[in-house]
Design an enzyme around this catalytic site. Structure first.
Site, PDB file in Angstrom:
ATOM      1  N   GLU A  59       1.017   3.881   1.924  1.00 53.80           N
ATOM      2  CA  GLU A  59       1.601   4.283   3.219  1.00 53.80           C
ATOM      3  C   GLU A  59       2.753   3.357   3.603  1.00 53.80           C
ATOM      4  OE1 GLU A  59      -1.583   3.664   2.519  1.00 53.80           O
ATOM      5  OE2 GLU A  59      -2.951   4.864   3.741  1.00 53.80           O
ATOM      6  N   HIS A  84       0.851  -1.192   0.000  1.00 53.62           N
ATOM      7  CA  HIS A  84       0.000   0.000   0.000  1.00 53.62           C
ATOM      8  C   HIS A  84       0.889   1.246   0.000  1.00 53.62           C
ATOM      9  CE1 HIS A  84      -4.025  -1.833   1.627  1.00 53.62           C
ATOM     10  NE2 HIS A  84      -3.485  -2.551   0.662  1.00 53.62           N
TER      11      HIS A  84
END
Lengths: 158, 158
Positions: free
Chosen positions: A57, A55
């Site tokens: 992040e 992802h």
């Protein structure tokens, strides 16, 4: 160089849009900032790298750790296009930045077809009641790894 | 080759113990199995690789994704020495194995000095009330990344 929270958020959103246009992955982007300096960026590359954990992040946090040569993002702020999913929120807690900022909510992500809100609901259930069930299998009284850890000299705590 | 849940769990525990002895990281190990065949292993290498996300389960899932050339661990089972933290539990949901098995609980991890239970408590709070606060910063009415995603032809959903 951006100088406000809003400008950094717009950078994260820009990365998300660009990521879809480049067909690299999902519509998510993130930026790690320290003292108003960009430390790292990340985009979602789950499908193109066969990595369900990739992802935006997570990628930004991992790259920031390499840049700072530290597993702690002391004094950093994370800007992300969308509210972090439980996995990414957990990663934020382990990385320990000062704060994080997001533009779109989990509900927006759910409407766009992503599981964030569903996973959050699942985490509130007992392990054995979840759609992906978790089974505790105690193996005797020993807690060998934790005993080993407690006795380890020179271990690096985190 | 192990043939029972308990034998696979013991392998994960063995990796955890070995990881502390080798000073590679925290006392955690994990194994991904499919059709009673080992697909991947992982150990905690947070401190030695400056990667706060490098928990045993994350490493095992990432390696399994590479091995299977897929971002979905269809039909797989994950064995981990300790109950997954919220980050790793989120990763399990994104990877979608059949089930996971663990030997020690989060309480054991907490007693050994790890934040798992604390993070779980934090996730139940509203973003702005957390120790690491999350701030929603809407930037106008646009949901540009999700609009781009909806319009994208040939996108790979996950």
């Amino acid at each position: 160089m951006p100088s406000s929270h809003e400008e950094w958020i717009r950078q994260a959103i820009g990365l998300a849009v660009e990521n879809v246009r480049n067909a690299r992955g999902g519509p998510f982007g993130a930026v790690v900032v320290k003292n108003n300096e960009m430390i790292a960026t990340g985009v979602n590359i789950v499908t193109t790298t066969h990595d369900p954990t990739a992802h935006a992040e997570i990628m930004a946090i991992r790259t920031a750790g390499q840049k700072l040569q530290s597993f702690q993002l002391d004094g950093c702020e994370l800007y992300t296009s969308c509210e972090p999913c439980p996995m990414c929120l957990g990663a934020i807690y382990w990385a320990r930045p000062k704060a994080y900022y997001f533009a779109y909510t989990r509900d927006s992500a759910a409407q766009a077809g992503f599981d964030d809100a569903y996973i959050d609901d699942q985490l509130h259930l007992k392990p054995e009641e979840r759609a992906i069930p978790g089974h505790c299998m105690p193996v005797g009284k020993s807690s060998a790894p934790f005993v080993e850890w407690a006795q380890s000299i020179g271990k690096i705590q985190y």
